[in-house]
Motif scaffolding. Sequence first.
Motif, short mmCIF file in Angstrom:
data_model
loop_
_atom_site.label_atom_id
_atom_site.label_comp_id
_atom_site.label_asym_id
_atom_site.label_seq_id
_atom_site.Cartn_x
_atom_site.Cartn_y
_atom_site.Cartn_z
N PHE A 29 45.48 83.93 45.10
CA PHE A 29 45.39 85.37 44.86
C PHE A 29 45.47 85.68 43.37
O PHE A 29 44.71 86.49 42.85
CB PHE A 29 46.51 86.10 45.63
N LEU A 30 46.39 85.04 42.66
CA LEU A 30 46.54 85.27 41.22
C LEU A 30 45.28 84.83 40.46
O LEU A 30 44.83 85.52 39.54
CB LEU A 30 47.78 84.55 40.69
N CYS A 32 42.24 84.74 41.62
CA CYS A 32 41.19 85.72 41.93
C CYS A 32 41.37 86.98 41.08
O CYS A 32 40.40 87.54 40.58
CB CYS A 32 41.17 86.07 43.40
N CYS A 33 42.61 87.42 40.92
CA CYS A 33 42.87 88.60 40.09
C CYS A 33 42.49 88.35 38.64
O CYS A 33 41.85 89.19 38.00
CB CYS A 33 44.35 88.99 40.17
N ILE A 34 42.84 87.21 38.12
CA ILE A 34 42.49 86.87 36.74
C ILE A 34 40.98 86.79 36.57
O ILE A 34 40.41 87.31 35.61
CB ILE A 34 43.18 85.54 36.32
N THR A 36 38.69 88.30 38.28
CA THR A 36 38.12 89.64 38.41
C THR A 36 38.09 90.36 37.07
O THR A 36 37.14 91.08 36.76
CB THR A 36 38.94 90.47 39.43
N PHE A 37 39.10 90.15 36.25
CA PHE A 37 39.16 90.83 34.96
C PHE A 37 38.46 90.06 33.85
O PHE A 37 37.97 90.66 32.91
CB PHE A 37 40.62 91.10 34.57
N THR A 38 38.40 88.74 33.92
CA THR A 38 37.83 87.97 32.81
C THR A 38 36.33 87.72 32.93
O THR A 38 35.66 87.64 31.92
CB THR A 38 38.54 86.62 32.67
#
Length: 175
Positions: A29-30, A32-34, A36-38
Amino acid sequence: QNKDALLMKQLTLSHHHGFTLTECLIVLFLLCCIATFTVPTVRELWVRQQAESYMQQLRQALNLARVKAVSENQIVSVCPKQGNQCQYDWSNMQIAIFSGEPTDFSKVWKVLQPPVNNHQLRYNRPVLQFRADGSLNGLQNGTFAYCVDGYPWHLTLSFSQAGRSQSSLEPTPCS
């Protein structure tokens, strides 16, 4: 007693050899979040690098055209070429740089490829000509604009009537 202590130590060590499903899901999950922003940021950096590289090549070619006009004491023309005619379509055609008038393509000495797909190059005239003194012919001063749809910036390359250039990154999308 030694056997019991050794068995407890082995059980304790074997418990710490892997990750639980919950720990793996949290890490996934972490990540995927990273991502999504990069990923969009990396893509924009790549697109901007392509734009800056193209505009640097264009500026170098046009400065070389100016030097060639002065050194050979003749007009040097620059235009997007289709067949034996200069066109207004700076985005989709090869840009020819040649000695002489824009009707004589027999002296082409440099060709620039058009920008990559979905990138646009604009100029307000179909031809840019440098005179033997290095200035622009007629009232051909203007600004090239390199635009990429979907990004809040564009690059410019301006030429004064004297033939000097100046480039900049504008923090607004092309209009």
